[in-house]
Structure formats: C-alpha cells, structure tokens
Write a protein that holds these residues in place. Structure first.
Motif, PDB file in Angstrom:
ATOM      1  N   GLU A 149     -17.320   6.292  11.656  1.00 29.53           N
ATOM      2  CA  GLU A 149     -16.896   4.962  11.443  1.00 29.53           C
ATOM      3  C   GLU A 149     -17.024   4.547   9.802  1.00 29.53           C
ATOM      4  OE1 GLU A 149     -15.383   2.671  13.506  1.00 29.53           O
ATOM      5  OE2 GLU A 149     -15.187   4.302  14.797  1.00 29.53           O
ATOM      6  N   ARG A 150     -18.118   5.034   9.229  1.00 32.02           N
ATOM      7  CA  ARG A 150     -18.401   4.676   7.888  1.00 32.02           C
ATOM      8  C   ARG A 150     -17.100   5.467   7.040  1.00 32.02           C
ATOM      9  NH1 ARG A 150     -23.878   6.459   4.816  1.00 32.02           N
ATOM     10  NH2 ARG A 150     -23.226   5.305   2.783  1.00 32.02           N
ATOM     11  N   ASP A 151     -16.655   6.777   7.343  1.00 34.12           N
ATOM     12  CA  ASP A 151     -15.814   7.294   6.729  1.00 34.12           C
ATOM     13  C   ASP A 151     -14.324   6.217   6.820  1.00 34.12           C
ATOM     14  OD1 ASP A 151     -17.134   9.249   5.653  1.00 34.12           O
ATOM     15  OD2 ASP A 151     -16.659  10.686   7.168  1.00 34.12           O
ATOM     16  N   LEU A 152     -14.032   5.974   7.997  1.00 35.59           N
ATOM     17  CA  LEU A 152     -12.929   5.150   8.490  1.00 35.59           C
ATOM     18  C   LEU A 152     -12.942   3.929   7.645  1.00 35.59           C
ATOM     19  CD1 LEU A 152     -12.395   6.023  12.121  1.00 35.59           C
ATOM     20  CD2 LEU A 152     -10.945   7.078  10.272  1.00 35.59           C
ATOM     21  N   ALA A 153     -14.262   3.195   7.411  1.00 35.60           N
ATOM     22  CA  ALA A 153     -14.292   1.920   6.687  1.00 35.60           C
ATOM     23  C   ALA A 153     -14.056   2.330   5.298  1.00 35.60           C
ATOM     24  CB  ALA A 153     -15.591   1.431   6.998  1.00 35.60           C
ATOM     25  N   ALA A 154     -14.432   3.354   4.652  1.00 36.69           N
ATOM     26  CA  ALA A 154     -14.385   3.488   3.380  1.00 36.69           C
ATOM     27  C   ALA A 154     -12.898   3.862   3.103  1.00 36.69           C
ATOM     28  CB  ALA A 154     -15.271   4.839   2.915  1.00 36.69           C
ATOM     29  N   MET A 155     -12.238   4.701   4.001  1.00 39.88           N
ATOM     30  CA  MET A 155     -10.771   4.883   3.974  1.00 39.88           C
ATOM     31  C   MET A 155      -9.780   3.500   4.008  1.00 39.88           C
ATOM     32  SD  MET A 155     -10.218   8.263   6.238  1.00 39.88           S
ATOM     33  CE  MET A 155      -8.475   8.172   6.303  1.00 39.88           C
ATOM     34  N   GLY A 156     -10.492   2.719   4.953  1.00 40.34           N
ATOM     35  CA  GLY A 156      -9.845   1.207   4.791  1.00 40.34           C
ATOM     36  C   GLY A 156      -9.986   0.554   3.522  1.00 40.34           C
ATOM     37  N   ASP A 157     -10.976   0.534   3.013  1.00 40.14           N
ATOM     38  CA  ASP A 157     -11.430  -0.092   1.307  1.00 40.14           C
ATOM     39  C   ASP A 157     -10.594   0.470   0.396  1.00 40.14           C
ATOM     40  OD1 ASP A 157     -13.389  -1.638   2.503  1.00 40.14           O
ATOM     41  OD2 ASP A 157     -14.943  -0.414   1.957  1.00 40.14           O
ATOM     42  N   GLU A 158     -10.153   1.811   0.531  1.00 42.30           N
ATOM     43  CA  GLU A 158      -9.483   2.749  -0.389  1.00 42.30           C
ATOM     44  C   GLU A 158      -7.917   2.248  -0.094  1.00 42.30           C
ATOM     45  OE1 GLU A 158      -8.539   5.089  -3.694  1.00 42.30           O
ATOM     46  OE2 GLU A 158     -10.577   3.983  -2.812  1.00 42.30           O
ATOM     47  N   VAL A 159      -7.554   2.178   0.905  1.00 31.90           N
ATOM     48  CA  VAL A 159      -6.269   1.693   1.510  1.00 31.90           C
ATOM     49  C   VAL A 159      -5.886   0.367   0.867  1.00 31.90           C
ATOM     50  CG1 VAL A 159      -4.670   1.148   3.213  1.00 31.90           C
ATOM     51  CG2 VAL A 159      -5.828   3.310   3.371  1.00 31.90           C
ATOM     52  N   ARG A 160      -6.725  -0.631   0.983  1.00 33.37           N
ATOM     53  CA  ARG A 160      -6.690  -1.888   0.490  1.00 33.37           C
ATOM     54  C   ARG A 160      -6.487  -1.988  -0.946  1.00 33.37           C
ATOM     55  NH1 ARG A 160      -9.493  -2.501   4.905  1.00 33.37           N
ATOM     56  NH2 ARG A 160     -11.646  -2.508   4.315  1.00 33.37           N
ATOM     57  N   ARG A 161      -7.205  -1.141  -1.615  1.00 29.19           N
ATOM     58  CA  ARG A 161      -7.000  -0.967  -3.074  1.00 29.19           C
ATOM     59  C   ARG A 161      -5.982  -0.409  -3.502  1.00 29.19           C
ATOM     60  NH1 ARG A 161      -7.446   2.323  -7.049  1.00 29.19           N
ATOM     61  NH2 ARG A 161      -7.648   4.013  -5.690  1.00 29.19           N
ATOM     62  N   VAL A 162      -5.372   0.775  -3.070  1.00 25.03           N
ATOM     63  CA  VAL A 162      -4.327   1.404  -3.543  1.00 25.03           C
ATOM     64  C   VAL A 162      -3.098   0.272  -3.043  1.00 25.03           C
ATOM     65  CG1 VAL A 162      -2.728   3.320  -2.800  1.00 25.03           C
ATOM     66  CG2 VAL A 162      -5.071   3.699  -3.175  1.00 25.03           C
ATOM     67  N   MET A 163      -3.121  -0.388  -2.318  1.00 23.02           N
ATOM     68  CA  MET A 163      -1.872  -1.277  -1.936  1.00 23.02           C
ATOM     69  C   MET A 163      -1.953  -2.286  -2.793  1.00 23.02           C
ATOM     70  SD  MET A 163      -1.350  -0.945   2.048  1.00 23.02           S
ATOM     71  CE  MET A 163       0.180  -1.941   2.087  1.00 23.02           C
ATOM     72  N   ARG A 164      -3.070  -2.854  -3.435  1.00 20.85           N
ATOM     73  CA  ARG A 164      -2.859  -3.928  -4.360  1.00 20.85           C
ATOM     74  C   ARG A 164      -2.161  -3.401  -5.689  1.00 20.85           C
ATOM     75  NH1 ARG A 164      -7.844  -5.353  -2.457  1.00 20.85           N
ATOM     76  NH2 ARG A 164      -8.924  -4.142  -4.025  1.00 20.85           N
ATOM     77  N   TYR A 165      -2.218  -2.154  -5.876  1.00 14.29           N
ATOM     78  CA  TYR A 165      -1.631  -1.756  -7.153  1.00 14.29           C
ATOM     79  C   TYR A 165      -0.643  -0.586  -7.122  1.00 14.29           C
ATOM     80  CZ  TYR A 165      -5.974  -3.932  -8.681  1.00 14.29           C
ATOM     81  OH  TYR A 165      -7.141  -4.865  -8.719  1.00 14.29           O
ATOM     82  N   ALA A 166      -0.081  -0.385  -5.877  1.00 11.52           N
ATOM     83  CA  ALA A 166       0.732   0.729  -5.725  1.00 11.52           C
ATOM     84  C   ALA A 166       2.188   0.368  -6.129  1.00 11.52           C
ATOM     85  CB  ALA A 166       0.858   1.181  -4.060  1.00 11.52           C
ATOM     86  N   ARG A 167       2.993   1.445  -6.710  1.00  9.82           N
ATOM     87  CA  ARG A 167       4.251   1.228  -6.822  1.00  9.82           C
ATOM     88  C   ARG A 167       4.824   0.475  -5.747  1.00  9.82           C
ATOM     89  NH1 ARG A 167       7.227   5.499  -4.548  1.00  9.82           N
ATOM     90  NH2 ARG A 167       5.972   7.195  -3.838  1.00  9.82           N
ATOM     91  N   SER A 168       6.115  -0.088  -6.225  1.00  5.49           N
ATOM     92  CA  SER A 168       6.676  -0.727  -4.910  1.00  5.49           C
ATOM     93  C   SER A 168       8.374  -0.565  -4.883  1.00  5.49           C
ATOM     94  CB  SER A 168       6.751  -2.377  -5.480  1.00  5.49           C
ATOM     95  OG  SER A 168       7.250  -2.367  -6.783  1.00  5.49           O
ATOM     96  N   ARG A 169       8.601   0.680  -5.603  1.00  7.61           N
ATOM     97  CA  ARG A 169       9.877   1.234  -5.486  1.00  7.61           C
ATOM     98  C   ARG A 169      10.062   2.789  -5.044  1.00  7.61           C
ATOM     99  NH1 ARG A 169      13.769  -1.900  -9.345  1.00  7.61           N
ATOM    100  NH2 ARG A 169      14.973  -0.263  -8.877  1.00  7.61           N
ATOM    101  N   PRO A 170      10.983   2.984  -4.538  1.00  4.25           N
ATOM    102  CA  PRO A 170      10.875   4.624  -4.113  1.00  4.25           C
ATOM    103  C   PRO A 170      11.247   5.529  -5.387  1.00  4.25           C
ATOM    104  CG  PRO A 170      12.848   3.453  -2.882  1.00  4.25           C
ATOM    105  CD  PRO A 170      12.013   2.433  -3.693  1.00  4.25           C
ATOM    106  N   HIS A 171      10.429   6.626  -5.339  1.00  6.64           N
ATOM    107  CA  HIS A 171      10.570   7.339  -6.476  1.00  6.64           C
ATOM    108  C   HIS A 171      10.725   8.631  -6.009  1.00  6.64           C
ATOM    109  CE1 HIS A 171       9.375   4.974  -9.811  1.00  6.64           C
ATOM    110  NE2 HIS A 171       8.408   4.517  -8.947  1.00  6.64           N
ATOM    111  N   LEU A 172      12.026   9.178  -5.869  1.00  4.67           N
ATOM    112  CA  LEU A 172      12.436  10.402  -4.920  1.00  4.67           C
ATOM    113  C   LEU A 172      12.304  11.557  -5.939  1.00  4.67           C
ATOM    114  CD1 LEU A 172      15.930   9.296  -3.909  1.00  4.67           C
ATOM    115  CD2 LEU A 172      13.566   9.200  -2.576  1.00  4.67           C
TER     116      LEU A 172
END
Length: 191
Positions: free
Chosen positions: A135-158
C-alpha cells in the motif's frame, strides 16, 4: 483538465479516476454533432489529458510493472505499444479539423483504443499491482503520478513512442521546455 485526487490516493485509484474523466470527455464529444467545431475543441482537450496520462504511466507505472510483476517486461512492452497507438491517432487528429472526412472515424478509433487500454489497465495491470506492491508503494506511486501529470507534456511526440529510453531524441525536460514555448506562442497568437 488535470485530475488531482487527495494526497492519500494510491496510483490505482488515481488512474481509475482519470479513466472515468476520459470517458466523460468521450461522452461529451459523442454528444456534439459531426463537423461541429466544438468536437475539435473537445478532442484537443481530450488529447491533453491522454498525453499526460500516457507520460505518467510511462514514467511512474511501467517501470514498476517491468520490475515487479510476473511477466512484467512483456506486459510493459504491450502497454507501451498500446500507448503508442493512442499517440499516433492523437497526432493524426491534431492536424485535422472537425470537418475533415476522416475526423469522426479517427475519433471512433481513438475511443476504441483508449477503452481497450483502460480495460487492460483496470482488469489486468491494476490487479497485479495491488497483488505485488505494498500500500505504501502504491501511495508513493500515486504521489508521483500526480506530480508528473502537473508538468507532463501535453502533445504527442511520435519520435519517442515505442522507443526505449536510451534512444530518445529529447529528454523529458527538453520536451517539456518545447511544449511550454509552444503554449506561450499559441497564447500570444490568440491575443
């Protein structure tokens, strides 16, 4: 539209909630008549969400899938292939307006591909993550997903889809920088 659950949401709850948001965007798109410019605006909003989700999965989830799940490398490769298919359709939609002859066909293909990918996540990958991660690992992954989604690119890069990380032409930071510049110029043109 960046979905952000509470700080305690694990990666499975976070991504499942994002899947429901994507389904809601598809419902909104399907409710708009063909050739209506609103369809293009909604597809563009959907593209931003899907690309951010893909980046979050690629950076935060797939490395764990590859390392910890039974048959992880093959499963991660399939996930990357599926995400690549989605990005290719998004790239085709990016250069078309709602009046294009193949716009609706591409939207339908995108919806089919996304729904298949979500089903694979929710009925396969997420179940295995729950079995093989704490559960701790899944929670840490959730935090990381939220962080990445805030700053992730928003267009396809083929040029980077389905390409192993060691062969990428641009680092993630470089891609984010270029996306930021594009957004800045787009805002200035519309002013």
């Amino acid at each position: 539209m960046v979905h952000v659950m509470g700080r305690d949401a694990d990666v499975i709850r976070e991504l499942t909630a994002d899947h429901r948001e994507v389904e809601g965007l598809f419902e909104m798109i399907d409710a708009v008549p063909s050739h209506d410019p609103e369809r293009k605006r909604l597809v563009d909003a959907l593209a931003v969400e899907l690309v951010r989700l893909a980046v979050a999965e690629e950076e935060c989830v797939l490395p764990v899938v590859r390392e910890r799940l039974p048959d992880g490398p093959a499963l991660a490769d399939k996930e990357l292939h599926d995400l690549g298919n989605i990005e290719r359709i998004l790239a085709a939609l990016e250069v078309r307006d709602a009046g294009a002859d193949d716009f609706d066909r591409l939207v339908a293909a995108l919806e089919d591909e996304v729904r298949r990918h979500e089903r694979g996540d929710e009925e396969g990958v997420f179940v295995e993550l729950r079995r093989n991660c704490s559960e701790r690992d899944l929670a840490a992954m959730g935090d990381e997903v939220r962080r990445v989604m805030r700053y992730a690119r928003s267009r396809p890069h083929l040029q980077t889809v389905d390409t192993p990380p060691e062969y990428e032409l641009l680092s993630t930071e470089s891609v984010r920088f270029v996306d930021g510049l594009r957004a800045l110029f787009r805002r200035r043109r519309s002013d």
